[in-house]
Design a protein around this motif. Structure first.
Motif, PDB file in Angstrom:
ATOM      1  N   UNK A  21      -8.807   0.535 -13.639  1.00 57.20           N
ATOM      2  CA  UNK A  21      -8.721   1.407 -12.470  1.00 57.20           C
ATOM      3  C   UNK A  21      -7.859   0.801 -11.378  1.00 57.20           C
ATOM      4  N   UNK A  22      -7.977  -0.527 -11.197  1.00 54.48           N
ATOM      5  CA  UNK A  22      -7.161  -1.181 -10.167  1.00 54.48           C
ATOM      6  C   UNK A  22      -5.683  -1.107 -10.529  1.00 54.48           C
ATOM      7  N   UNK A  23      -5.353  -1.254 -11.837  1.00 54.22           N
ATOM      8  CA  UNK A  23      -3.933  -1.180 -12.211  1.00 54.22           C
ATOM      9  C   UNK A  23      -3.419   0.246 -12.027  1.00 54.22           C
ATOM     10  N   UNK A  24      -4.245   1.247 -12.349  1.00 60.11           N
ATOM     11  CA  UNK A  24      -3.843   2.640 -12.101  1.00 60.11           C
ATOM     12  C   UNK A  24      -3.551   2.859 -10.619  1.00 60.11           C
ATOM     13  N   UNK A  25      -4.458   2.335  -9.756  1.00 63.97           N
ATOM     14  CA  UNK A  25      -4.261   2.496  -8.317  1.00 63.97           C
ATOM     15  C   UNK A  25      -3.033   1.737  -7.851  1.00 63.97           C
ATOM     16  N   UNK A  26      -2.737   0.580  -8.490  1.00 56.98           N
ATOM     17  CA  UNK A  26      -1.533  -0.167  -8.117  1.00 56.98           C
ATOM     18  C   UNK A  26      -0.287   0.651  -8.423  1.00 56.98           C
ATOM     19  N   UNK A  27      -0.312   1.401  -9.524  1.00 54.11           N
ATOM     20  CA  UNK A  27       0.817   2.282  -9.808  1.00 54.11           C
ATOM     21  C   UNK A  27       0.994   3.328  -8.727  1.00 54.11           C
ATOM     22  N   UNK A  28      -0.121   3.885  -8.238  1.00 55.12           N
ATOM     23  CA  UNK A  28      -0.016   4.874  -7.167  1.00 55.12           C
ATOM     24  C   UNK A  28       0.523   4.240  -5.890  1.00 55.12           C
TER      25      UNK A  28
END
Lengths: 105, 152, 88
Positions: free
Chosen positions: B43-50
Motif C-alpha cells: 500500500x505504501x508503494x502504491x501511495x508513493x506512485x500517487x
C-alpha cells in the motif's frame, strides 16, 4: 564457476572504484554544480557496474532478473533526480564558480 | 497547490515509471507470504506512485483520478474487506480471522483456504493504507480555504 | 568470495561515512540533498551485498528495489520544494 566469480569480482571492483571517485569528487570539488556532476555521473555508472557484477555472481535466476530490473530503474531514475536537483539550484540563483578562490556554495 | 512540473524530462520519466511502480506494488502485495512485504508495504508503494504523479503532473490532474472523497471511500472499503473476512470466519464457526473455516464455502482444502484468506486480508490492508496515505498527502498540500491563504 | 564481498561492503560503509561529511557540513541545503542522494545509492548496493553474504539475495533484492524507488521520489519532492520556495 571460477570464471564467473572472476567476472563478478571484476565488475564489483570497478563499481567500487567509481563509487570512490564519486565520493572524492563530492568531498573535494569547489562548488555545488561540480559536486553534483561528480556524484550524478559517477554513482550511476558505479551502480550499473556493481549490479551487473552481483547479477553475474547470482547466475541466471529470478533474482538476477530482478537485479537487472533494478539496474534499468536506476539508469532511468538517477539522472532524472540529478537533473531535478540541478534545475532547482539554477532556479534558486546558485551561481557556478567561475573565478578561483570564490565563495564556497 | 502543486502545479505541473514545467520540465519535460521529469514529467516523461515519471509517466514512464508509474505503471511499473504500480505493478511492483501489486507484486509486493501478492508475494507477502513468501518474501518481505505484504499489505502495508504494498500500500505504501502504491501511495508513493500517487505522490510521484502529484509532484510531476500537478495535483489537479491526479485529483480527477483520486479525490479526497474517493480516498476516504477506498480506506473504508479496505477496512470493510479486512473486517468482513474476519467476521465471515466468525460466522462459519471458527475464531475471528481463522481462515481455515473458509475452506467449505470455497470448496478447497483447509491449507489452501488459509493462503487465500491471508491474500484477501492483505488486499484489504493495501487498499486502506494506500487510500489513507493519499488522503494525508492531499490534506497537507491542499490550500486552506478558511484562512484564504494563497500559495505562490 | 564471501570475504571479498564482505570487504567490499565494509569499504562502501566507509564511503557512506565520508558522504555524511558533506551532508552534515554542506554549506547549503542543495549540497545536503546531493549528499543524501549519494548515500541512498550506496545503501542500495550495501543491501544487496548483505544479501549475498548471508545467501538470502532473493529476500534483500525486494528491499533494495523499494529503497531505489523511495530515494528517487524523495529527490524529486525535495527538488520541487526547493524550486517552489526559491531560497537555499
Amino acid at each position: 564457476m571460477v570464471i564467473r566469480e572472476l567476472i563478478a569480482g571484476f565488475f564489483v571492483c570497478t563499481g567500487f572504484f567509481f563509487f570512490f571517485t564519486a565520493t572524492v569528487g563530492l568531498l573535494r570539488l569547489p562548488d555545488f554544480y561540480s559536486r553534483l556532476h561528480a556524484t550524478g555521473k559517477g554513482d550511476t555508472l558505479a551502480v550499473l557496474f556493481s549490479l551487473i557484477g552481483l547479477a553475474v555472481y547470482e547466475g541466471f535466476s529470478l533474482t538476477s532478473v530482478k537485479i537487472v530490473l533494478i539496474a534499468v530503474f536506476m539508469f532511468l531514475a538517477q539522472p532524472t533526480a540529478t537533473h531535478a536537483i540541478s534545475r532547482a539550484a539554477f532556479r534558486c540563483n546558485v551561481k557556478p564558480l567561475t573565478t578561483p578562490g570564490g565563495p564556497n556554495r | 497547490m502543486i502545479r505541473e512540473s514545467d520540465d519535460v524530462i521529469v514529467r516523461t520519466v515519471a509517466r514512464l515509471l508509474m505503471p511499473f511502480i504500480t505493478l511492483y506494488a501489486l507484486y509486493v502485495v501478492m508475494h507477502g507470504h513468501y518474501s518481505p512485504g505484504g499489505g502495508f508495504q504494498g500500500g505504501v508503494i502504491l501511495a508513493a506512485g500517487f505522490i510521484l504523479l502529484v509532484v510531476t503532473q500537478g495535483i489537479d490532474r491526479v485529483k480527477r483520478r483520486m479525490s479526497q472523497e474517493k480516498a476516504i471511500i477506498f480506506s473504508s472499503l479496505g477496512l470493510l474487506i479486512y473486517a468482513g473476512i474476519g467476521a465471515l470466519c466468525l460466522i462459519l464457526g471458527g475464531d475471528y480471522l481463522d481462515y481455515g473455516t473458509l475452506g467449505r464455502p470455497l470448496s478447497v482444502q483447509r491449507a489452501e483456504a488459509r493462503s487465500l484468506g491471508i491474500l484477501g486480508v492483505e488486499i484489504g490492508v493495501a487498499l486502506g493504507v494506500m487510500a489513507v496515505m493519499c488522503a494525508i498527502f492531499f490534506a497537507i498540500f491542499t490550500p486552506d480555504q478558511k484562512n484564504g491563504r494563497r500559495e505562490q | 568470495m564471501n570475504t571479498f564481498f564482505l570487504i567490499m561492503g565494509i569499504g562502501m560503509c566507509l564511503l557512506v561515512m565520508l558522504c555524511l561529511f558533506r551532508v552534515i557540513y554542506g554549506p547549503t541545503i542543495l549540497n545536503r540533498a546531493a549528499g543524501i542522494s549519494a548515500v541512498g545509492t550506496k545503501t542500495l548496493i550495501i543491501l544487496l551485498i548483505i544479501g549475498v553474504v548471508h545467501r538470502r539475495v532473493e529476500m534483500f533484492v525486494d528491499i533494495s528495489m523499494v529503497y531505489a524507488l523511495l530515494n528517487f521520489i524523495g529527490c524529486l519532492v525535495l527538488a520541487k520544494y526547493l524550486e517552489r520556495t526559491g531560497e537555499v
